[in-house]
Design a protein around this motif. Structure first.
Motif, PDB file in Angstrom:
ATOM      1  N   ASP A 436      62.330  42.394  30.361  1.00 16.07           N
ATOM      2  CA  ASP A 436      62.275  41.808  31.765  1.00 16.07           C
ATOM      3  C   ASP A 436      63.281  42.894  32.472  1.00 16.07           C
ATOM      4  N   TYR A 437      63.810  43.551  32.053  1.00 17.79           N
ATOM      5  CA  TYR A 437      64.964  44.301  32.583  1.00 17.79           C
ATOM      6  C   TYR A 437      64.761  45.981  32.864  1.00 17.79           C
ATOM      7  N   ASP A 438      64.887  46.461  33.821  1.00 20.04           N
ATOM      8  CA  ASP A 438      64.346  47.862  34.069  1.00 20.04           C
ATOM      9  C   ASP A 438      65.799  48.564  34.418  1.00 20.04           C
ATOM     10  N   ILE A 439      65.926  49.526  33.527  1.00 23.56           N
ATOM     11  CA  ILE A 439      67.088  50.524  33.169  1.00 23.56           C
ATOM     12  C   ILE A 439      66.706  52.016  33.292  1.00 23.56           C
ATOM     13  N   THR A 440      67.383  52.663  33.949  1.00 20.19           N
ATOM     14  CA  THR A 440      67.109  54.017  34.137  1.00 20.19           C
ATOM     15  C   THR A 440      68.337  54.799  33.714  1.00 20.19           C
ATOM     16  N   MET A 441      68.417  55.714  32.781  1.00 18.96           N
ATOM     17  CA  MET A 441      69.539  56.632  32.422  1.00 18.96           C
ATOM     18  C   MET A 441      69.190  58.052  32.967  1.00 18.96           C
ATOM     19  N   VAL A 442      70.321  58.625  33.642  1.00 15.64           N
ATOM     20  CA  VAL A 442      70.109  59.934  34.138  1.00 15.64           C
ATOM     21  C   VAL A 442      71.208  60.576  33.875  1.00 15.64           C
ATOM     22  N   ALA A 443      71.425  61.879  32.771  1.00 17.59           N
ATOM     23  CA  ALA A 443      72.329  62.577  32.616  1.00 17.59           C
ATOM     24  C   ALA A 443      72.100  63.946  32.634  1.00 17.59           C
ATOM     25  N   GLY A 444      73.175  64.844  33.099  1.00 14.76           N
ATOM     26  CA  GLY A 444      73.161  66.096  33.254  1.00 14.76           C
ATOM     27  C   GLY A 444      72.888  66.988  32.016  1.00 14.76           C
ATOM     28  N   ASN A 445      73.070  66.424  30.832  1.00 11.28           N
ATOM     29  CA  ASN A 445      73.292  67.379  29.645  1.00 11.28           C
ATOM     30  C   ASN A 445      72.387  66.500  28.609  1.00 11.28           C
ATOM     31  N   SER A 446      72.873  65.276  27.994  1.00 15.49           N
ATOM     32  CA  SER A 446      72.228  64.921  27.028  1.00 15.49           C
ATOM     33  C   SER A 446      72.234  63.049  26.915  1.00 15.49           C
ATOM     34  N   ILE A 447      71.211  62.519  26.433  1.00 15.34           N
ATOM     35  CA  ILE A 447      71.275  61.064  26.490  1.00 15.34           C
ATOM     36  C   ILE A 447      70.929  60.832  25.149  1.00 15.34           C
ATOM     37  N   THR A 448      72.025  60.352  24.251  1.00 15.04           N
ATOM     38  CA  THR A 448      71.779  59.902  22.741  1.00 15.04           C
ATOM     39  C   THR A 448      71.694  58.377  22.388  1.00 15.04           C
ATOM     40  N   LEU A 449      70.720  57.980  21.802  1.00 13.68           N
ATOM     41  CA  LEU A 449      70.644  56.632  21.368  1.00 13.68           C
ATOM     42  C   LEU A 449      70.800  56.556  19.923  1.00 13.68           C
ATOM     43  N   LEU A 450      71.991  56.196  19.599  1.00 16.84           N
ATOM     44  CA  LEU A 450      72.227  55.949  18.215  1.00 16.84           C
ATOM     45  C   LEU A 450      71.528  54.942  17.513  1.00 16.84           C
ATOM     46  N   PRO A 451      71.860  54.774  16.297  1.00 18.95           N
ATOM     47  CA  PRO A 451      71.230  53.455  15.518  1.00 18.95           C
ATOM     48  C   PRO A 451      71.958  52.437  15.956  1.00 18.95           C
ATOM     49  N   ALA A 457      63.454  46.289  26.696  1.00 15.43           N
ATOM     50  CA  ALA A 457      62.962  46.426  27.943  1.00 15.43           C
ATOM     51  C   ALA A 457      61.678  46.785  28.158  1.00 15.43           C
ATOM     52  N   HIS A 458      60.767  46.056  29.291  1.00 14.10           N
ATOM     53  CA  HIS A 458      59.710  46.498  29.550  1.00 14.10           C
ATOM     54  C   HIS A 458      59.580  47.896  30.221  1.00 14.10           C
ATOM     55  N   ASN A 459      60.597  48.060  31.123  1.00 15.47           N
ATOM     56  CA  ASN A 459      60.844  49.456  31.682  1.00 15.47           C
ATOM     57  C   ASN A 459      62.126  50.240  31.583  1.00 15.47           C
ATOM     58  N   PHE A 460      61.972  51.140  30.651  1.00  8.32           N
ATOM     59  CA  PHE A 460      63.305  52.025  30.285  1.00  8.32           C
ATOM     60  C   PHE A 460      62.778  53.369  30.389  1.00  8.32           C
ATOM     61  N   LEU A 461      63.645  54.228  31.340  1.00  8.78           N
ATOM     62  CA  LEU A 461      63.494  55.586  31.500  1.00  8.78           C
ATOM     63  C   LEU A 461      64.728  56.408  31.353  1.00  8.78           C
ATOM     64  N   ALA A 462      64.632  57.515  30.491  1.00 12.12           N
ATOM     65  CA  ALA A 462      65.790  58.441  30.221  1.00 12.12           C
ATOM     66  C   ALA A 462      65.233  59.652  30.586  1.00 12.12           C
ATOM     67  N   ARG A 463      66.110  60.519  31.766  1.00  9.04           N
ATOM     68  CA  ARG A 463      65.654  61.668  32.188  1.00  9.04           C
ATOM     69  C   ARG A 463      67.218  62.697  32.131  1.00  9.04           C
ATOM     70  N   ILE A 464      66.807  63.843  32.271  1.00  9.48           N
ATOM     71  CA  ILE A 464      67.735  64.646  32.277  1.00  9.48           C
ATOM     72  C   ILE A 464      67.816  65.597  33.864  1.00  9.48           C
ATOM     73  N   ALA A 465      68.605  65.424  34.629  1.00  9.11           N
ATOM     74  CA  ALA A 465      68.630  65.700  35.786  1.00  9.11           C
ATOM     75  C   ALA A 465      70.185  66.054  36.186  1.00  9.11           C
ATOM     76  N   PRO A 466      70.478  67.129  37.218  1.00 10.13           N
ATOM     77  CA  PRO A 466      72.112  67.134  37.808  1.00 10.13           C
ATOM     78  C   PRO A 466      72.367  65.727  38.200  1.00 10.13           C
TER      79      PRO A 466
END
Length: 573
Positions: A436-451, A457-466
């Motif tokens: 039920d959470y809605d989380i977005t991650m925006v990073a300029g270089n990398s997004i790393t999801l480690l073990p 979450a039903h709504n999760f978005l990861a994207r690269i952008a300035p």
């Protein structure tokens, strides 16, 4: 040319650990205690404490118990009263409603303990006091790790108002300020909120910041009330909600429900004062000790009945609320304690029960939210009225305006949020996004999801952008600009609601095949839960439910009509 990339190393397993070991252990009620190292608590059988109302307990960062207390005594981890731990004679102050414990910002081995006194008594001991527990002192132990003791010179120090006078109140809570690693100790009295700063330079005794409560009832001697603060909010103008709940006047015990009032205010941690950005007055409902959910979107109130109020979506033209529980007994004093734990779960103490209750889906306001009053069995003792306020912890600022790098390693604290980081985001260890959470991650270089990252979450978005700070999502702040959330009033006509909801019943009981529901109103929904809180797969057919397929045992059924919700217990043969 710069390369943008996302690294996904996911491990979809339950979270096994959590930070804030300081709040791992709860000691409360009649020799009752629970350990919250994991989301499912385990019972503790060694408590020496009998706490009618106010109680508290503290552990170290690894979750090892340090001490626990009621308003009269402080016990060490070996369940012995500290040598200087008798604050006032036993059984002379066991009806104070709240106490609070705060780590000394100037000394990590010391803890300020703020105790209150019964507000109807003229006993001078029943005032607001503080004492300091020093865990470097030997206490009852002469060898090994110190067991701690109260510093004698600080014991029972009276908290003074702005005029240098002692005063009475049963309500106290603490709000941390991450900006300077300090705390605000909040105490309401009369029509004033006193905010005392506790920092590395000490406690501002006799020099509080003052706010006018504009409370409809004067909170003086003979009137009982509690106070709670919400988790940190995302807003430019204020940092927290606070709620003051007035539930009883001992000089007029037969006062009508209309005299009971709960007030929600906006509070600015930068100034220590109430602001005029948000205000909600809830009339006609006793609220013993209020509580907020972890996203500060829902307020829970209870005394004998229990309600949930949708803070986020309510406006001056309509406050949204629903009844979660209705008690039809005719007993007098009730005092339902409500407390959020370190995982954000909401627990409920129905007095004199061998179980601790829990709110189901506290972060999803609506039909999926309910309360199971038999959720956790206590291995010893039972509940009374109070539950322990946790040790206040310095909260991290939830707003990240284009910082270079960000590491996330605890459960996601925001229901709706966008992280906007200039370079790299890394999640690891205990990072969890619940459904039920809605989380977005925006990073300029990398997004790393480690073990050990767990994204449910039903709504999760990861994207690269300035990074652009104007794009950072600040949902509660933007909502405040669109909604009028000042001067809100909720009138709860409990007499009408109670007469309808109290007419709901289930039969036969015990039952073997089909459970019938008697109701004066149309049943909108009915859900069955076992005593662990697990929902049972059943189908409502009009006013009946076929339960032939479920195992024998005790169950709870939550029945929802347009008037609210009620919970009944039944036995399947």
């Amino acid at each position: 040319m710069k390369n943008f990339y996302i690294t996904l190393l996911l491990s979809f397993f339950p979270m096994l650990a959590f930070s804030q070991g300081e709040n791992n252990n709860w000691y409360f009620g009649n020799h009752a205690a629970l350990n919250f190292q994991n989301p499912t608590p385990t019972g503790i059988t060694t408590s020496a404490m009998d706490a009618l109302e106010a109680c508290g307990s503290v552990s170290d960062s690894n979750g090892n118990l340090l001490f626990y207390m009621n308003g009269e005594r402080i016990w060490d981890r070996n369940n012995q009263v500290m040598p200087n731990g008798i604050l006032i004679p036993p059984y002379q102050n066991d009806t104070a409603e709240q106490l609070a414990i705060v780590k000394n910002p100037a000394n990590s081995k010391q803890y300020y303990v703020f105790t209150t006194g019964e507000n109807s008594s003229g006993n001078p001991n029943f005032r607001i006091n503080y004492s300091i527990v020093d865990m470097s002192l030997a206490g009852n132990g002469s060898t090994g790790s110190p067991l701690g003791d109260v510093i004698l010179s600080s014991k029972n120090t009276a908290v003074l108002d702005n005029l240098g006078n002692i005063f009475m109140s049963e309500a106290v809570t603490v709000i941390p300020n991450v900006a300077d690693n300090s705390f605000w100790v909040l105490i309401p009295n009369g029509n004033t909120l006193y905010s005392y700063k506790l920092s590395s330079t000490g406690f501002t005794n006799g020099n509080p910041v003052i706010s006018n409560l504009n409370f409809p009832v004067n909170l003086t001697s003979g009137r009982f009330y509690g106070i709670k603060a919400s988790p940190k909010l995302i807003s430019n103008n204020f940092s927290h909600y606070i709620c003051v709940s007035y539930w009883f006047n001992s000089q007029n015990a037969t006062a009508p429900d209309s005299s009971y009032t709960n007030m929600v205010y906006s509070f600015n941690v930068a100034t220590g004062q109430i602001t005029n950005d948000y205000s909600l007055q809830i009339n006609g409902l006793r609220g013993y000790v209020p509580e907020f959910n972890k996203s500060a979107t829902v307020l829970f109130l209870g005394y004998k009945h229990m309600y949930a109020v949708d803070l986020f979506n309510s406006t001056s033209s309509g406050v949204i609320s629903m009844q979660l529980y209705n008690d039809t007994s005719t007993s007098g004093f009730y005092g339902m304690g409500i407390q959020r734990n370190k995982f954000g779960d909401i627990y409920v103490s129905k007095p004199n029960s061998p179980f601790l209750g829990r709110v189901i889906n506290p972060d999803s306001y609506g039909s999926s939210m309910s309360v199971n009053l038999n959720a956790v069995g206590l291995m010893s003792g039972g509940t009374k009225y109070g539950l322990p306020q946790p040790l206040a912890m310095i909260e991290q600022d939830p707003y990240y305006p284009c910082i270079n790098n960000l590491t996330l390693d605890i459960e996601e604290p925001h229901a709706v949020f966008t992280y906007n980081v200039s370079n790299d985001i890394v999640t690891k260890d205990n990072y969890l996004i619940v459904p039920d959470y809605d989380i977005t991650m925006v990073a300029g270089n990398s997004i790393t999801l480690l073990p050990n990252t767990n994204i449910m979450a039903h709504n999760f978005l990861a994207r690269i952008a300035p990074c652009n700070p104007r794009n950072t999502n600040k949902p509660q702040d933007s909502a405040k600009n669109e909604l009028n959330q000042k001067g809100m009033v909720l009138e709860l006509d409990k007499e009408e609601r109670t007469s309808i909801i109290s007419g709901i019943n289930v039969f036969p009981n015990p039952v073997s095949d089909v459970l019938n529901i008697k109701s004066m109103s149309r049943i909108q929904k009915a859900d069955i839960y076992d005593i662990s809180g697990k929902k049972i797969n059943t189908v409502l057919n009009g006013n009946t439910i076929d339960i032939k397929h479920i195992p024998s045992g005790s169950y709870l059924i939550t029945i929802e009509t347009k008037e609210g919700k009620t919970t009944k217990k039944f036995i399947k043969k």
